[in-house]
Design a protein around this motif. Structure first.
Motif, PDB file in Angstrom:
ATOM      1  N   SER A 125      -6.399  -1.049  -3.309  1.00 32.51           N
ATOM      2  CA  SER A 125      -7.834  -0.901  -3.048  1.00 32.51           C
ATOM      3  C   SER A 125      -8.196  -1.458  -1.680  1.00 32.51           C
ATOM      4  O   SER A 125      -7.550  -2.378  -1.153  1.00 32.51           O
ATOM      5  CB  SER A 125      -8.640  -1.634  -4.124  1.00 32.51           C
ATOM      6  OG  SER A 125      -8.447  -3.033  -4.030  1.00 32.51           O
TER       7      SER A 125
ATOM      8  N   TYR B  90       3.975   1.516  -0.982  1.00 31.12           N
ATOM      9  CA  TYR B  90       4.722   1.577  -2.244  1.00 31.12           C
ATOM     10  C   TYR B  90       3.843   2.130  -3.360  1.00 31.12           C
ATOM     11  O   TYR B  90       4.296   2.948  -4.180  1.00 31.12           O
ATOM     12  CB  TYR B  90       5.239   0.188  -2.610  1.00 31.12           C
ATOM     13  CG  TYR B  90       6.076   0.153  -3.868  1.00 31.12           C
ATOM     14  CD1 TYR B  90       7.408   0.575  -3.844  1.00 31.12           C
ATOM     15  CD2 TYR B  90       5.544  -0.284  -5.076  1.00 31.12           C
ATOM     16  CE1 TYR B  90       8.184   0.552  -4.993  1.00 31.12           C
ATOM     17  CE2 TYR B  90       6.304  -0.309  -6.230  1.00 31.12           C
ATOM     18  CZ  TYR B  90       7.621   0.112  -6.186  1.00 31.12           C
ATOM     19  OH  TYR B  90       8.384   0.095  -7.331  1.00 31.12           O
ATOM     20  N   ALA B  91       2.571   1.701  -3.378  1.00 30.33           N
ATOM     21  CA  ALA B  91       1.643   2.201  -4.392  1.00 30.33           C
ATOM     22  C   ALA B  91       1.415   3.703  -4.237  1.00 30.33           C
ATOM     23  O   ALA B  91       1.364   4.451  -5.227  1.00 30.33           O
ATOM     24  CB  ALA B  91       0.321   1.445  -4.306  1.00 30.33           C
ATOM     25  N   LYS B  92       1.287   4.167  -3.000  1.00 31.33           N
ATOM     26  CA  LYS B  92       1.086   5.601  -2.759  1.00 31.33           C
ATOM     27  C   LYS B  92       2.294   6.415  -3.223  1.00 31.33           C
ATOM     28  O   LYS B  92       2.149   7.489  -3.820  1.00 31.33           O
ATOM     29  CB  LYS B  92       0.844   5.850  -1.270  1.00 31.33           C
ATOM     30  CG  LYS B  92      -0.468   5.303  -0.739  1.00 31.33           C
ATOM     31  CD  LYS B  92      -0.572   5.517   0.761  1.00 31.33           C
ATOM     32  CE  LYS B  92      -1.866   4.947   1.307  1.00 31.33           C
ATOM     33  NZ  LYS B  92      -1.951   5.073   2.780  1.00 31.33           N
TER      34      LYS B  92
ATOM     35  N   ASP C  19       0.830  -1.204   0.000  1.00 33.25           N
ATOM     36  CA  ASP C  19       0.000   0.000   0.000  1.00 33.25           C
ATOM     37  C   ASP C  19       0.865   1.256   0.000  1.00 33.25           C
ATOM     38  O   ASP C  19       0.614   2.194  -0.769  1.00 33.25           O
ATOM     39  CB  ASP C  19      -0.916  -0.022   1.222  1.00 33.25           C
ATOM     40  CG  ASP C  19      -1.976   1.065   1.154  1.00 33.25           C
ATOM     41  OD1 ASP C  19      -2.679   1.150   0.131  1.00 33.25           O
ATOM     42  OD2 ASP C  19      -2.088   1.839   2.115  1.00 33.25           O
TER      43      ASP C  19
ATOM     44  N   THR D 220       4.729   5.567  -5.448  1.00 32.67           N
ATOM     45  CA  THR D 220       4.965   5.521  -6.893  1.00 32.67           C
ATOM     46  C   THR D 220       3.908   6.275  -7.676  1.00 32.67           C
ATOM     47  O   THR D 220       4.193   6.827  -8.743  1.00 32.67           O
ATOM     48  CB  THR D 220       5.026   4.051  -7.380  1.00 32.67           C
ATOM     49  OG1 THR D 220       3.833   3.371  -6.955  1.00 32.67           O
ATOM     50  CG2 THR D 220       6.243   3.345  -6.798  1.00 32.67           C
ATOM     51  N   ARG D 221       2.684   6.321  -7.145  1.00 34.25           N
ATOM     52  CA  ARG D 221       1.606   7.039  -7.822  1.00 34.25           C
ATOM     53  C   ARG D 221       1.532   8.504  -7.397  1.00 34.25           C
ATOM     54  O   ARG D 221       0.733   9.263  -7.949  1.00 34.25           O
ATOM     55  CB  ARG D 221       0.261   6.370  -7.527  1.00 34.25           C
ATOM     56  CG  ARG D 221       0.140   4.935  -8.032  1.00 34.25           C
ATOM     57  CD  ARG D 221      -1.147   4.310  -7.536  1.00 34.25           C
ATOM     58  NE  ARG D 221      -1.255   2.901  -7.897  1.00 34.25           N
ATOM     59  CZ  ARG D 221      -2.213   2.086  -7.441  1.00 34.25           C
ATOM     60  NH1 ARG D 221      -3.140   2.556  -6.619  1.00 34.25           N
ATOM     61  NH2 ARG D 221      -2.225   0.823  -7.805  1.00 34.25           N
ATOM     62  N   HIS D 222       2.317   8.869  -6.380  1.00 32.87           N
ATOM     63  CA  HIS D 222       2.279  10.235  -5.825  1.00 32.87           C
ATOM     64  C   HIS D 222       0.851  10.605  -5.440  1.00 32.87           C
ATOM     65  O   HIS D 222       0.359  11.684  -5.736  1.00 32.87           O
ATOM     66  CB  HIS D 222       2.825  11.248  -6.836  1.00 32.87           C
ATOM     67  CG  HIS D 222       4.230  10.942  -7.264  1.00 32.87           C
ATOM     68  ND1 HIS D 222       5.325  11.132  -6.451  1.00 32.87           N
ATOM     69  CD2 HIS D 222       4.713  10.430  -8.430  1.00 32.87           C
ATOM     70  CE1 HIS D 222       6.429  10.777  -7.099  1.00 32.87           C
ATOM     71  NE2 HIS D 222       6.090  10.340  -8.293  1.00 32.87           N
ATOM     72  N   SER D 223       0.199   9.653  -4.772  1.00 36.05           N
ATOM     73  CA  SER D 223      -1.199   9.825  -4.391  1.00 36.05           C
ATOM     74  C   SER D 223      -1.418   9.241  -3.008  1.00 36.05           C
ATOM     75  O   SER D 223      -0.677   8.366  -2.557  1.00 36.05           O
ATOM     76  CB  SER D 223      -2.124   9.131  -5.406  1.00 36.05           C
ATOM     77  OG  SER D 223      -3.456   9.076  -4.929  1.00 36.05           O
ATOM     78  N   SER D 224      -2.435   9.731  -2.317  1.00 38.40           N
ATOM     79  CA  SER D 224      -2.779   9.184  -1.009  1.00 38.40           C
ATOM     80  C   SER D 224      -3.584   7.898  -1.132  1.00 38.40           C
ATOM     81  O   SER D 224      -3.900   7.261  -0.123  1.00 38.40           O
ATOM     82  CB  SER D 224      -3.586  10.204  -0.208  1.00 38.40           C
ATOM     83  OG  SER D 224      -4.781  10.555  -0.896  1.00 38.40           O
ATOM     84  N   ASP D 225      -3.924   7.515  -2.367  1.00 40.15           N
ATOM     85  CA  ASP D 225      -4.671   6.277  -2.611  1.00 40.15           C
ATOM     86  C   ASP D 225      -3.692   5.163  -2.966  1.00 40.15           C
ATOM     87  O   ASP D 225      -2.993   5.233  -3.977  1.00 40.15           O
ATOM     88  CB  ASP D 225      -5.681   6.468  -3.740  1.00 40.15           C
ATOM     89  CG  ASP D 225      -6.728   7.514  -3.398  1.00 40.15           C
ATOM     90  OD1 ASP D 225      -7.136   7.567  -2.220  1.00 40.15           O
ATOM     91  OD2 ASP D 225      -7.110   8.288  -4.290  1.00 40.15           O
ATOM     92  N   GLY D 226      -3.653   4.126  -2.128  1.00 43.00           N
ATOM     93  CA  GLY D 226      -2.781   2.990  -2.378  1.00 43.00           C
ATOM     94  C   GLY D 226      -3.542   1.851  -3.016  1.00 43.00           C
ATOM     95  O   GLY D 226      -4.336   2.054  -3.940  1.00 43.00           O
TER      96      GLY D 226
END
Length: 379
Positions: free
Chosen positions: A122, A110-112, A108, A114-120
């Protein structure tokens, strides 16, 4: 081999090492880990909701290194392998859930990043992975370990759950993991509350008869103390979901293995309040939107620590007051556990006295019968 020698021959040394080594290791590892995370630009994205919470200091946190849970949970796992009794089903379950939820949190985070987002990842994916780990624990304890399958309610006794014990275990572990994750929103809040809750549960093994979990809990306390050195306000690093999901999962599993799920609600009352505040907020918003055409908020903002922030409390005030609440609830939980043990022991003593009295009466009756038989034979 090392943990077998320590636990068998030097149990006090084991507890001392578990209480000190993660803290000492954190002092040396922490600055280096922070430097590495900064170099990798593993910064914490600020969620969109925080941009409108009248808390501009949260915007300053954008870019603060996250995934500090790698150090925290890593030390707990290594310490468990070195010092805990790995033949114990309780330790095995705690280690399994800690590893699985830590890996889930890492994905979660890592996803946040790499995406530069607070959403990791699902929410559905998180629940599925947590459910698989919790299902494994529930099945293992129910079918492969003795003494499990019921819910212990202090002062009331045990309620046999049968096969419903397995989904109950899943609910406790999943709920605890996500509750701690929701609490991790302010500098030092989750780690401070976790220290208090783990210390309270660390006092329970001597009461409820699961001493093999004491080293594991001390590892969590020591690792959280070391992490808090860098996570207190203003935080130099965040634990991220890597730490919060794993700590919550570990705490829930400990409560299940101790058969103290009810006490978890009390000792972990701050975590429960955080989770309930989110559920109430979501329910109330959907209900009012359906009823009045627009969604309304029950709290100023959820989780509830943001509610108090918007009410004018500083971040430090929220943390310290929540720590005080956690400490009060921990003392209450330990008091309930001690009194419950006293009542149980007293009940068993009374039962034993009654059985002994009945046995004495039966012996007296038998003695009289033998005496009468002997006298009749003489006549």
């Amino acid at each position: 081999m090392f943990h077998q020698i320590c636990n068998a021959e030097h149990p006090l040394l084991t507890l001392i090492l578990c209480g000190l080594l993660p803290l000492i290791a954190s002092i040396f590892i922490g600055p280096r880990l922070i430097a590495i995370l900064r170099a990798l630009k593993a910064g914490q994205p600020v969620r969109q909701a925080s941009k409108c919470c009248n808390a501009p200091e949260h915007q300053k946190k954008a870019g603060t290194p996250t995934m500090g849970g790698l150090m925290l949970i890593g030390l707990v796992i290594i310490g468990t392998l070195l010092f805990c009794d790995l033949s114990s089903p309780a330790v095995q379950c705690c280690l399994l859930v800690t590893c699985v939820t830590a890996f889930l949190g890492f994905l979660d985070d890592y996803a946040k990043i790499t995406r530069h987002s607070s959403d990791g990842v699902s929410g559905r994916f998180k629940i599925i992975i947590q459910a698989i780990a919790a299902l494994a624990v529930g099945c293992y304890l129910y079918y492969g370990a003795e003494g499990y399958g019921s819910l212990h309610i202090p002062f009331c006794g045990d309620i046999e759950l049968g096969l419903f014990y397995i989904p109950f275990v899943m609910l406790v572990i999943i709920g605890s993991s996500n509750a701690v994750n929701l609490t991790d929103g302010l500098d030092g809040l989750a780690s401070g509350c976790m220290i208090i809750a783990a210390l309270a549960f660390c006092a329970l093994p001597a009461i409820v008869g699961t001493p093999e979990l004491s080293p594991f809990l001390l590892l969590i306390v020591s690792a959280c103390l070391g992490f808090l050195l860098f996570n207190c306000y203003p935080a130099k690093v965040f634990m991220g979901d890597t730490g919060s999901l794993a700590l919550g999962g570990a705490l829930g599993t400990v409560a299940v293995c101790m058969r103290q799920e009810v006490l978890l609600v009390i000792i972990g009352g701050v975590f429960v309040a955080e989770a309930v505040s989110v559920m109430v907020q979501v329910f109330w918003f959907k209900y009012t939107r359906r009823r009045y055409g627009e969604g309304r908020r029950f709290f100023r903002m959820a989780p509830i620590h943001h509610h108090f922030e918007k009410g004018g409390w500083s971040e430090t005030q929220v943390c310290v007051r929540f720590w005080i609440a956690a400490l009060a609830l921990a003392i209450l939980g330990c008091g309930i556990a001690s009194q419950d043990l006293y009542n149980t022991a007293l009940s068993r003593i009374n039962s034993a006295e009654t059985q002994l009295r009945d046995a004495v009466e039966q012996l007296n009756a038998l003695d009289k019968a033998i005496d009468n038989t002997f006298r009749n034979s003489l006549h």
